[in-house]
Design a protein around this motif. Sequence first.
Motif, PDB file in Angstrom:
ATOM      1  N   THR A  29       0.825  -1.215   0.000  1.00 49.98           N
ATOM      2  CA  THR A  29       0.000   0.000   0.000  1.00 49.98           C
ATOM      3  C   THR A  29       0.857   1.261   0.000  1.00 49.98           C
ATOM      4  O   THR A  29       0.486   2.256  -0.619  1.00 49.98           O
ATOM      5  CB  THR A  29      -0.955   0.040   1.210  1.00 49.98           C
ATOM      6  N   ALA A  33      -0.326   3.106  -3.267  1.00 52.63           N
ATOM      7  CA  ALA A  33      -1.333   4.132  -2.990  1.00 52.63           C
ATOM      8  C   ALA A  33      -1.041   5.463  -3.696  1.00 52.63           C
ATOM      9  O   ALA A  33      -1.956   6.025  -4.320  1.00 52.63           O
ATOM     10  CB  ALA A  33      -1.491   4.337  -1.491  1.00 52.63           C
ATOM     11  N   TYR A  37      -3.519   6.881  -6.613  1.00 51.94           N
ATOM     12  CA  TYR A  37      -4.164   8.178  -6.396  1.00 51.94           C
ATOM     13  C   TYR A  37      -3.880   9.113  -7.575  1.00 51.94           C
ATOM     14  O   TYR A  37      -4.790   9.757  -8.092  1.00 51.94           O
ATOM     15  CB  TYR A  37      -3.668   8.809  -5.095  1.00 51.94           C
ATOM     16  N   SER A  54      -3.301  17.326   0.014  1.00 50.45           N
ATOM     17  CA  SER A  54      -3.746  16.950   1.359  1.00 50.45           C
ATOM     18  C   SER A  54      -3.841  18.172   2.262  1.00 50.45           C
ATOM     19  O   SER A  54      -4.735  18.252   3.106  1.00 50.45           O
ATOM     20  CB  SER A  54      -2.817  15.899   1.960  1.00 50.45           C
ATOM     21  N   ARG A  59      -9.391  14.521   1.407  1.00 47.77           N
ATOM     22  CA  ARG A  59      -9.308  13.420   2.376  1.00 47.77           C
ATOM     23  C   ARG A  59      -8.533  12.234   1.833  1.00 47.77           C
ATOM     24  O   ARG A  59      -7.803  11.581   2.567  1.00 47.77           O
ATOM     25  CB  ARG A  59     -10.704  12.971   2.788  1.00 47.77           C
ATOM     26  N   TRP A  60      -8.703  11.912   0.546  1.00 46.35           N
ATOM     27  CA  TRP A  60      -7.974  10.790  -0.035  1.00 46.35           C
ATOM     28  C   TRP A  60      -6.478  11.075  -0.082  1.00 46.35           C
ATOM     29  O   TRP A  60      -5.660  10.183   0.147  1.00 46.35           O
ATOM     30  CB  TRP A  60      -8.503  10.459  -1.428  1.00 46.35           C
ATOM     31  N   LYS A  62      -4.893  12.941   2.030  1.00 48.73           N
ATOM     32  CA  LYS A  62      -4.426  12.797   3.411  1.00 48.73           C
ATOM     33  C   LYS A  62      -4.196  11.335   3.759  1.00 48.73           C
ATOM     34  O   LYS A  62      -3.217  10.994   4.429  1.00 48.73           O
ATOM     35  CB  LYS A  62      -5.439  13.407   4.386  1.00 48.73           C
ATOM     36  N   ALA A  63      -5.085  10.460   3.300  1.00 49.55           N
ATOM     37  CA  ALA A  63      -4.928   9.025   3.565  1.00 49.55           C
ATOM     38  C   ALA A  63      -3.687   8.477   2.865  1.00 49.55           C
ATOM     39  O   ALA A  63      -2.933   7.684   3.447  1.00 49.55           O
ATOM     40  CB  ALA A  63      -6.168   8.274   3.102  1.00 49.55           C
ATOM     41  N   ALA A  66      -0.638   9.642   4.731  1.00 50.95           N
ATOM     42  CA  ALA A  66      -0.505   8.914   6.000  1.00 50.95           C
ATOM     43  C   ALA A  66       0.051   7.509   5.784  1.00 50.95           C
ATOM     44  O   ALA A  66       0.958   7.076   6.504  1.00 50.95           O
ATOM     45  CB  ALA A  66      -1.850   8.850   6.707  1.00 50.95           C
ATOM     46  N   VAL A  67      -0.465   6.810   4.796  1.00 48.43           N
ATOM     47  CA  VAL A  67       0.026   5.455   4.510  1.00 48.43           C
ATOM     48  C   VAL A  67       1.483   5.499   4.053  1.00 48.43           C
ATOM     49  O   VAL A  67       2.306   4.692   4.479  1.00 48.43           O
ATOM     50  CB  VAL A  67      -0.867   4.769   3.449  1.00 48.43           C
TER      51      VAL A  67
END
Length: 86
Positions: A29, A33, A37, A54, A59-60, A62-63, A66-67
């Motif tokens: 991921t 990711a 994205y 972000s 929100r995506w 930001k995810a 984070a990952v």
Amino acid sequence: MSVFLQILFQFFYGIHPLLPMAYLPLLATGLLAPALYCAARKIPYSIAVIWSRSKAGDRWAKAVVAVYALFAAVTLLALVAELLRR
């Protein structure tokens, strides 16, 4: 790159035999990711672009950040710990 993965998996296996299997989804991921994205948003592949999106409130994004940050932190800490152990 395979040398680094071998070092990482041996390090995680030394802690617990199932830990490399837990690291594998994080690896996947963390690498996929940002690419997925950027492909979905039709933007150039760039962590800097994802970071700016972000900060703008996506929100995506930001995810994904984070990952990616979790993946980078775990990998870096494991490599440093293995180097200090030797």
